[in-house]
Structure formats: C-alpha cells, structure tokens
Write an enzyme that holds these catalytic residues in place. Structure first.
Site, PDB file in Angstrom:
ATOM      1  N   GLU A 160      41.470-123.485  20.799  1.00  0.00           N
ATOM      2  CA  GLU A 160      40.313-124.336  20.515  1.00  0.00           C
ATOM      3  C   GLU A 160      39.028-123.530  20.646  1.00  0.00           C
ATOM      4  OE1 GLU A 160      40.166-127.821  23.037  1.00  0.00           O
ATOM      5  OE2 GLU A 160      38.595-128.744  21.800  1.00  0.00           O
TER       6      GLU A 160
ATOM      7  N   GLN B   9      46.006-123.460  26.878  1.00  0.00           N
ATOM      8  CA  GLN B   9      45.748-122.978  25.536  1.00  0.00           C
ATOM      9  C   GLN B   9      46.150-121.509  25.439  1.00  0.00           C
ATOM     10  OE1 GLN B   9      41.877-123.991  23.983  1.00  0.00           O
ATOM     11  NE2 GLN B   9      42.023-126.143  24.577  1.00  0.00           N
TER      12      GLN B   9
ATOM     13  N   GLU C  78      49.598-130.788  23.302  1.00  0.00           N
ATOM     14  CA  GLU C  78      48.791-130.281  24.424  1.00  0.00           C
ATOM     15  C   GLU C  78      49.584-130.516  25.701  1.00  0.00           C
ATOM     16  OE1 GLU C  78      44.612-131.289  24.762  1.00  0.00           O
ATOM     17  OE2 GLU C  78      44.398-131.282  22.570  1.00  0.00           O
TER      18      GLU C  78
ATOM     19  N   ASN D 239      42.254-136.231  16.965  1.00  0.00           N
ATOM     20  CA  ASN D 239      42.693-135.756  18.277  1.00  0.00           C
ATOM     21  C   ASN D 239      42.243-136.744  19.347  1.00  0.00           C
ATOM     22  OD1 ASN D 239      43.426-133.470  20.321  1.00  0.00           O
ATOM     23  ND2 ASN D 239      41.339-134.060  20.886  1.00  0.00           N
ATOM     24  N   GLU D 240      43.175-137.171  20.160  1.00  0.00           N
ATOM     25  CA  GLU D 240      42.858-138.085  21.272  1.00  0.00           C
ATOM     26  C   GLU D 240      41.843-139.143  20.812  1.00  0.00           C
ATOM     27  OE1 GLU D 240      42.043-135.960  24.948  1.00  0.00           O
ATOM     28  OE2 GLU D 240      44.045-135.087  24.953  1.00  0.00           O
TER      29      GLU D 240
ATOM     30  N   TYR E 211      49.019-133.296  30.576  1.00  0.00           N
ATOM     31  CA  TYR E 211      48.727-132.138  31.429  1.00  0.00           C
ATOM     32  C   TYR E 211      49.257-132.365  32.839  1.00  0.00           C
ATOM     33  CZ  TYR E 211      45.535-130.297  27.886  1.00  0.00           C
ATOM     34  OH  TYR E 211      45.011-129.766  26.732  1.00  0.00           O
TER      35      TYR E 211
HETATM   36  O1  AHR Z   1      42.618-128.651  26.025  1.00  0.00           O
HETATM   37  C1  AHR Z   1      41.409-129.156  26.459  1.00  0.00           C
HETATM   38  C2  AHR Z   1      41.130-130.577  25.978  1.00  0.00           C
HETATM   39  O2  AHR Z   1      42.051-131.455  26.551  1.00  0.00           O
HETATM   40  C3  AHR Z   1      41.285-130.829  24.519  1.00  0.00           C
HETATM   41  O3  AHR Z   1      40.160-130.478  23.783  1.00  0.00           O
HETATM   42  C4  AHR Z   1      41.475-132.317  24.459  1.00  0.00           C
HETATM   43  O4  AHR Z   1      42.240-132.724  23.355  1.00  0.00           O
HETATM   44  C5  AHR Z   1      42.159-132.631  25.779  1.00  0.00           C
HETATM   45  O5  AHR Z   1      41.562-133.674  26.428  1.00  0.00           O
END
Ligand code: AHR
Length: 505
Positions: free
Chosen positions: A28, A359, A310, A176-177, A255
């Site tokens: 990103e 990432q 992600e 995205n999200e 995450y």
């Molecule tokens: O990876 C960091 C961020 O985490 C991304 O931009 C977003 O999609 C997520 O909240």
C-alpha cells in the site's frame, strides 16, 4: 524423558489444491512501504531497474510472490489513477491523508506498479476506488491497463506513456473495507455499488475476457470481524445475480492485534504477550469457518473464493516513528504467527484461494525492512521461503497427539502440523512448535507408506523476541534440522517456538 509426540500424515486422504495465491502480498501507499521500500527513483544511488530497487525485487523473486495487492488498503479509496500516469515531472503531488499526511508525489503509479509486479514475476491485484471515485473512473482505469493499443484510445494513451502491450489484471478489488475507511457503507448500499462496478468494468486483455479460464477475478468487500452482515449481503446478491454482473471472490480482513487500539510491542515482550497473540492468531480458523458456513449456504459448490487479503500481526508503532507509518519489527513470534496462518489457510484450501499478508515492505508484518540502501529479511520472509513447496500442492491432513501448551488461562495446541503433496512429487510436512519453553520430539508416520528419508530446515532464534536487524541480519534464519528415519518412522526434535519444514521421501 518425555514421551515422543505421535504424528500421522494422512497421505491417503488428500484434500484440496493449495493455491499459490494464498502466499500473496499487499503493498500500500503507506509510510515507506512503497516510497523507499520499493521505489527509489531512476536517479537513486541505490541499485534499481527503472526506479525499482533491485535488492527488494531479488528477495521477492526468491520467495516466488504469486500476486501483489495495490494501491491499498484504505488508500485505494482515495487513489485517483490519472494522478500517477504520464511524465514524472507532471504528476499530481498530494498529501497521503489516509496515512500520516506524508507527501504523495504519485511517482509510483500504474506503469511503475505493473513494472514492479513483472520484475518480481507476480500477478497484479488492483483495488479500484469506490469510496471517492466513480464507476467511470474505475472502468477507464481497467480499460487503460488492458485495452488494445492499436484500436482503442485508452490503449493508445498507455502506449504513448511507454507500454504498448496490455497488462493482465488477475484480481480486481471492488473497494476496501467499505464498512469503515472505504465509506462506512451499509451492506445493502455496498452491494448495490458492487453490482455497478462488477457490471461495467471490463477487462479487454485478449486472454482475460469474462468467462475465459484466465478471466479477471472480481473481489467484493467482505467482513473484518465475526459479523456476517457483509458476507450475507454479498453472497445473497451473488446467489441471485443474473448475466449482467458477477463476482468471483469475497474479501476477509483479520489482524492479530491483542485488541484495539494496538499496544503490543513488536520487540519488547515476554511469554505472556507471546501466548496471547499466538492464541489470538489461531482464531483465524474459526473466523474462516464462520464465514465459510454462510458462503456454503449460498454457494455449496464453492465457486466464490474467500480472499483473506489482509492478515498478519499489527503491533504498536516502533518508538520514535510516525504512528501513521505502521512500522514494526518482526520476531520469532511473527514466524510462528505466519506459519500458523498458512496452516489454517491450507486446511481451508477448498474455500480460501487467495490471501495477502499485510504488508510487503516496511509496514506491519513485513517480509523486508529497508533503511536507505540497507535491507534486511525478516523471520516472516523466511517462513514464506520454507513454505515454497506448498505453492499449488495438494493438502494432506495430519493427526498430532502433542497435547496442550498452557500459559496461565491460555491453552492451545502444543504442536500444529499440516502436510502437502507438492508439484515435485514429494510429501512435505510442516511442524510448528508453539511452546516457547519446551522442545517437542516428534515421531511421524506416513499412513499407507513408509518414509525412507527425511530432510529439512527449521526456523527459530535464541529468544521469542529475537529479530533480524541491519547490524545482525542472520539471527532468525532457516537452518538444517537433523531428522532420522527408522522402520518408516521419522524422528525429529523441534526447538521451542519454531517452524520446521521436512521433505519426506
Ligand atoms: O494494512 C493497513 C490498513 O488496514 C489497510 O489500509 C486497511 O484496509 C486496514 O484497515
């Protein structure tokens, strides 16, 4: 002397193909993930090819990165592709409002990203802007990337900017999200938007027209927690879709954090923090199972892939760094977290067919850290290396009788294992010792056959928080592990908190 842990590789019960795309990565426009980490510019003293740093490309080629997701993340819904094409001097200069208000020179645009992906040998996963962009902007972008140079103005413009042949776009992210940074849309509002983008974006590459075997896969925004509202809405829409539009994937973001706002250090921690995060990462299995169940209801043939685009450990920012840059170190704990996630994806290979760690360089749980001309490979990089034989292999389940690793109230399996029949014909066994204090002596058998040879490598370090630094880059690096075979039984002793990959013959 502790009893050996019995392991049985169920070679006679092969499962789904483990798509190599589950080893995808995410790059990103965030902090030094692109600028500095990938792009240094043509005039840089750092060795580069057309502005893209050569050391990073060589490292990524060595782990055969299958696909790269770009330009975001939250940034994707702020990105306007026309800002990043044409002569460098004329590109739009902006502030990256999504991430730390850093300068965004747009020096790394479509041509540079596609060049990077080609240098690495990866497929492109491009996310279009549905938050602050329009359907037309996204339609025009994909036409620009894939249109014919001789017969379309979009292709001719691309050619005038230096690229005559169309690019392939294997994956297309539709937002995205969108439930959060992508526009805080309700599931129904999102699905209405999704249909427009899925309907009108066309890929004109001669090998990628819709319904062709290599056609672009459109990925809808999906859940980021156990809440199934987006999963239900998108899958319900998919179930009733007509000829006019379709999607081929549903995104899942998850995450390992230890809770929001993030507070866990990436370097300074003990067993309590280790156990907390390792236990939390195992929750990925239940999350996938939960959303898969909803998907199965609408799509029992599993035509729509679950795309975990992600995932990874999100730590507190390193002291002294810009908190908007999401910079962290990467330790033995990250290696264990990465391997456990790969094992979970492999177990769900029938549904999880794409995944992207967050990432790639310098951001969150990255493969690579850079500082000016310096580069270091992280423990997570080496996990990707160990798992290379799993790319496009066939999943093989494994029974493990290792008991439980406990820390306080936290309990989890002591050893986690999966196997795969690789494209080279060999059987590979991955063994993760989660316990950071005890070795585990394994006695592994292959059901239906007798192994005669075993060899492999182990990844661990002197402590759970050992890292690779620019000054000491080889602290956590795979090393050969001694494995013996007698009477078809493979014996190997796993160090505490370690990841081992064995080839069984
Ligand atoms: O990876 C960091 C961020 O985490 C991304 O931009 C977003 O999609 C997520 O909240």
């Amino acid at each position: 002397q502790e009893a050996a842990v019995p392991v049985t590789v169920q070679a006679e019960r092969p499962g789904a193909r483990i798509e190599r795309d589950i080893f995808g990565q995410f790059a990103e426009h965030l902090g030094t993930g692109i600028y500095g980490g990938v792009w240094v510019g043509r005039d840089s003293k750092i060795p580069n090819v057309r502005g893209i740093r050569s050391d990073v490309v060589a490292a990524l080629k060595a782990i055969r990165v299958p696909n790269i997701r770009w330009p975001g993340g939250c940034y994707a819904d702020e990105y306007h592709w026309r800002d990043g094409i044409g002569p460098q001097a004329k590109r739009t200069r902006k502030v990256n409002a999504a991430w730390g208000n850093a300068p965004e020179p747009n020096a790394f645009g479509t041509h540079e990203f596609m060049d990077f992906a080609e240098q690495v040998g990866a497929e492109a996963y491009v996310s279009v802007n549905i938050g602050s962009g329009t359907v037309k902007e996204a339609v025009d972008w994909v036409e620009y990337m894939t249109g014919d140079a001789a017969t379309t103005s979009a292709g001719a413009e691309r050619a005038a900017n230096g690229r005559r042949a169309p690019w392939k776009v294997k994956f297309l992210g539709i937002g995205n999200e969108s439930w959060s940074c992508g526009g805080a849309m309700t599931p129904d509002f999102y699905t209405d938007q999704m249909k427009l983008y899925a309907r009108f974006i066309r890929n004109y590459h001669p090998d990628q027209r819709e319904k062709m075997p290599g056609a672009m896969r459109r990925i809808a925004v999906g859940p980021g927690t156990g809440d199934t509202a987006y999963t239900e809405a998108v899958m319900k829409a998919w179930k009733t879709h007509d000829w006019a539009w379709n999607i081929e994937g549903l995104s899942l973001h998850n995450y390992t954090t230890g809770g929001w706002p993030v507070s866990y250090s990436s370097t300074d921690f003990g067993e309590k923090e280790y156990a907390t995060l390792v236990k939390e990462t195992l929750g990925m299995d239940g999350l996938i199972a939960k959303h898969s169940e909803v998907m199965d209801k609408y799509d029992p043939k599993k035509e729509v892939a679950l795309v975990v685009d992600e995932w990874g450990f999100w730590a507190a920012p390193l002291p002294g760094t810009n908190p908007g840059f999401l910079q962290q170190q990467n330790s033995v704990r990250d290696a264990v977290i990465a391997a456990l996630n790969f094992n979970i994806f492999a177990r769900h290979a029938d549904r999880v067919r794409v995944a992207n760690i967050a990432q790639m360089v310098n951001v969150l749980q990255s493969m690579i850290l850079t500082d000016g001309p310096k580069m270091v490979l992280t423990p997570t990089y080496y996990v990707h290396k160990l798992y290379l034989p799993f790319q496009d292999a066939t999943f093989v389940p494994v029974d493990v009788g290792a008991g439980v690793y406990r820390y306080g109230d936290l309990a989890m399996p002591r050893v986690d294992a999966v196997a795969a029949k690789a494209t080279d014909g060999k059987l590979y066994l991955s063994l993760v010792n989660l316990d950071p204090t005890r070795t585990a002596t394994i006695e592994a058998k292959v059901a239906g056959s007798a192994a005669t040879r075993a060899s492999g490598e182990v990844l661990t370090g002197p402590a759970i928080n050992s890292v690779n630094s620019f000054a000491a880059p080889d602290v956590v690096k795979p090393k050969p592990i001694a494995a013996s075979v007698a009477g078809g039984v493979v014996s190997v002793t796993l160090p505490p908190a370690s990841v081992t990959m064995l080839a069984l013959e």
